[in-house]
Design an enzyme around this catalytic site. Sequence first.
Site, mmCIF file in Angstrom:
data_model
loop_
_atom_site.group_PDB
_atom_site.id
_atom_site.type_symbol
_atom_site.label_atom_id
_atom_site.label_comp_id
_atom_site.label_asym_id
_atom_site.label_seq_id
_atom_site.Cartn_x
_atom_site.Cartn_y
_atom_site.Cartn_z
ATOM 1 N N ARG A 97 1.522 82.803 23.830
ATOM 2 C CA ARG A 97 0.295 83.489 23.422
ATOM 3 C C ARG A 97 0.209 83.640 21.907
ATOM 4 N NH1 ARG A 97 -3.619 84.379 21.986
ATOM 5 N NH2 ARG A 97 -5.217 85.924 22.438
ATOM 6 N N GLY A 123 -10.584 93.146 27.045
ATOM 7 C CA GLY A 123 -11.849 93.653 27.563
ATOM 8 C C GLY A 123 -12.195 95.036 27.053
ATOM 9 N N LEU A 147 -12.949 85.105 25.999
ATOM 10 C CA LEU A 147 -12.925 86.432 25.379
ATOM 11 C C LEU A 147 -11.498 86.934 25.165
ATOM 12 C CD1 LEU A 147 -14.705 88.813 24.460
ATOM 13 C CD2 LEU A 147 -14.439 89.736 26.768
ATOM 14 N N ASP A 148 -11.199 87.363 23.959
ATOM 15 C CA ASP A 148 -9.898 87.963 23.619
ATOM 16 C C ASP A 148 -8.713 87.010 23.820
ATOM 17 O OD1 ASP A 148 -11.281 90.282 23.057
ATOM 18 O OD2 ASP A 148 -10.903 91.180 25.007
ATOM 19 N N GLU A 149 -9.005 85.699 23.860
ATOM 20 C CA GLU A 149 -7.938 84.736 24.114
ATOM 21 C C GLU A 149 -7.690 83.817 22.914
ATOM 22 O OE1 GLU A 149 -5.918 84.247 26.666
ATOM 23 O OE2 GLU A 149 -6.783 85.477 28.254
#
Lengths: 285, 285, 285, 285
Positions: B211, D201, D227-229
């Site tokens: 990540r 989120g 999203l948020d990745e």
Amino acid sequence: MKQAVFLIQASDRTGLLSQLSGFFFESNLNILHCTQYSDELEHLYFMRVRVDLTTLQTTRREMYDTFAEFCNLIGVNKFKVRYMDEIPRMAIMVSKTSHCLYDLLMHQQDGDLRCEIPLIISNHPDLEAVADKFRIPYYCVPIINNDKATQEAQIIELLERHHIDLVVMARYMQVLSDDFCKRYEHKIINIHHAFLPAFQGGNPYYRAWQRGVKMIGATAHYATADLDEGPIIEQDVERVSHEDTPESLKQLGKDIERRVLTRAVKAHLNHCVIISGRRTIVLSN
Amino acid sequence: MKQAVFLIQASDRTGLLSQLSGFFFESNLNILHCTQYSDELEHLYFMRVRVDLTTLQTTRREMYDTFAEFCNLIGVNKFKVRYMDEIPRMAIMVSKTSHCLYDLLMHQQDGDLRCEIPLIISNHPDLEAVADKFRIPYYCVPIINNDKATQEAQIIELLERHHIDLVVMARYMQVLSDDFCKRYEHKIINIHHAFLPAFQGGNPYYRAWQRGVKMIGATAHYATADLDEGPIIEQDVERVSHEDTPESLKQLGKDIERRVLTRAVKAHLNHCVIISGRRTIVLSN
Amino acid sequence: MKQAVFLIQASDRTGLLSQLSGFFFESNLNILHCTQYSDELEHLYFMRVRVDLTTLQTTRREMYDTFAEFCNLIGVNKFKVRYMDEIPRMAIMVSKTSHCLYDLLMHQQDGDLRCEIPLIISNHPDLEAVADKFRIPYYCVPIINNDKATQEAQIIELLERHHIDLVVMARYMQVLSDDFCKRYEHKIINIHHAFLPAFQGGNPYYRAWQRGVKMIGATAHYATADLDEGPIIEQDVERVSHEDTPESLKQLGKDIERRVLTRAVKAHLNHCVIISGRRTIVLSN
Amino acid sequence: MKQAVFLIQASDRTGLLSQLSGFFFESNLNILHCTQYSDELEHLYFMRVRVDLTTLQTTRREMYDTFAEFCNLIGVNKFKVRYMDEIPRMAIMVSKTSHCLYDLLMHQQDGDLRCEIPLIISNHPDLEAVADKFRIPYYCVPIINNDKATQEAQIIELLERHHIDLVVMARYMQVLSDDFCKRYEHKIINIHHAFLPAFQGGNPYYRAWQRGVKMIGATAHYATADLDEGPIIEQDVERVSHEDTPESLKQLGKDIERRVLTRAVKAHLNHCVIISGRRTIVLSN
């Protein structure tokens, strides 16, 4: 907010907590938050009580007097009462660098600092534009012919006229006289750009670089007559490396300075700080 | 140390502090340390009181009963009393990695952990030599033919026989059954090698690397039937960079894991932790 | 691991990187890791190159001589070559507290410290049991009749006989003589239990408490004749509060000391540290 | 500053450093700073070279073309050249909270962010006064009748007209469409108010409180369609306690968010970031 904060100091002994909390209960003052601390080495007791005043049946003066009498009775020798709907009036003193000033103004604007800022005082004209942005009067009070006494007298006159409760030295690069410090004892917060007691005095970033430290820091403390020796409210540090130059340390340090100063000011304005000799007791709100 | 710790939970209401501190005062139990916390969102009150028992005139059982009666009277529904001269008995469960085990043993040896360690249990024989160094019995209880139920029964038998108060999973790489967790509810501390709720489940360091996170962490929590979902006691993180590999993250992580686990165990053994639903209240000692 | 680490220092000038990396390429030595740093203030160039030796066609001595000749040619005046399959021999010196000792032994046992530990030396008999646990010879060399010179001679004799490459003072509570420091210049790592240059000298935790600091730290540095003035390798800090006593600071400090010392030792053993005057360049591995 | 930054990616192989540094040497481009990194797991090589252009004898285009040809020759498949005297044009997108916006403006004003800020775009009128303070045009582009496509088209039109190089979402509370993200791939930096991948989120502070975490954080990343990745540039955390409420976490979080976002933007503007899949390589300047 109809709330009061009681800041209490006493010699420690059995039963204090019970007696003090008993007082608030019997006075019908609901305790919203209470923190205490016993200094076992010096046998001192410190307490901060935040109470709800919406149920108060008397005047505040009467409440104060009743509490003072009670303290006298049980041998509590030192206390303050502060009201959360009385907004402290804070003056900011600066020289030429803006980062701490901006941070304070920004937080105040955002509602994060419980204060009014009636004026900004500087020994240089440089930061007028920042003050203008936030529509705060800017007083330039330079030191003329090395006559610091006159300059300080002018500053004090400004502080008095504006009923200032707290003076924040946001990288004001002059040492205040003993008289000034004593007049505003425990009412001046200064930011030193080093992790005190390391690098007291001038040029801390350059000296930190020379010494090859692996972390740099900043320290917010009450200004006293002894330079950089006042009670510390807050400190923080950040990791640096051999790649850093005195210049990059100074840049990095700006972010530490402003967050340390703003936190210290916030704690003071929320009446979370009790001073005991050279140490501070910082209690939660 | 002839001291007792009272851990108290109640619905919050006016006067609790006064009544409770009054009880200790009238019972002639000198309060050495007291911390409380009001959860304003859920209207709960938490209190930890450490008192001196040297002046206790009754048996401990009588003191307990008197306090229980008092609590009943004032509507305090939940409390525990712990005695500082009763040393908790702690079992350590491990698999193959030694760093958390070493850290616990070292701290206990050094007098930093208030506990006895009567035994170490593992599903593998690997760490016997570490246990030997510290002269602690090592029980290897492997899972045979995938029969975890039998293995857990053997472990529970060991824990019961040794009167264990606290089980510490020091990188024990098996998930405990629901029954096990319930039997030792709030008595099992586990270390998860990630900053929960990030990277729940297996292989957290590899997934952290994938990540591209810039910090890694570890989490100590009470083990519950829901894996990695128990109340968190302590967390910490450290900065990493793109240079780190899954392997170097694992190495770095070892130091975070062991300090987080040891801190959590220390807080538990000092009776500083109150559990409230999925959250912990960690009060100072 | 058939790898070599080249640690290079030079006056900075254009083309150094190109020439040096050209050397390794033409010598058929595959660069596995390379970090460099230009000190723009002092016009110095530092470089650490880790190369694969599996393809080396000559003896190591020949490789060294060729490189030395090349350096001479291009004006690089200072370099070292270290081989990763030569395991450094480290002596640990202690007095009475075990936490740093345990941490080093534990990490070495775990494979995290690239060294052998042939002996532990102390001026007190107290920690023999810890050495025994790890089966390492323990030499108690007390100072008799205040005759430090004789004691140091005995220690040096031990270090020489055991071919010691690195001496780690793991809370050894004696100041080494100038001669000792010079003899093992840049080969002695000491841990000071404060965030240097704050609280140089004795009793740092008590003085930190007195001063009311909000963070405490530890510093690992090379020991030099000037006490606590040697080049710093690593530092770290932790937040403390008014609740801490000199005693609790000491407890907290133990965890900082051991992790700072172990990290510094690790960096040294991995040949990541270049010393430049009073500063260290710590390059990644 | 007449300087160029070369950001280079390639499959790793022997000799790359030598060849690349050779190029700069022979082109008479003095290397001021050079950092490289070999990803041993994926066999990738990354390099950032900052060179002095004062000695450049050709046009920049010629230099670029020569380098491109050279890269083609030695098999380097990906590179960028950036010039330090070309000041990037940055747009800031906000909704209703001002802390990140203030921090960016303040740093830019102070000379800490190498960019111009030709406009601020918001879906709400609330922060016009902040933009006015700094005399930056404020465009309020609301979403009308839930028609996000039209709103985004208007925003894109603004970005195009102003030749925007970088879009910073400084707490802009709308998810951008896939098309928007792709159009500005690796040119949009977003701040998420949690330590990703924890609490992806909405409502992260409330969820953090519910989960009882002991630290909260913030994450700056490139916005992608997921999203948020997107690739993470910077993260930081701060310790919290059971005393914190969702509201106080939000307050505390503001300081983390703004310092994380500003650091990430700074790294991007200084051309220190190379993106490799879902990870970022952040090299020093």
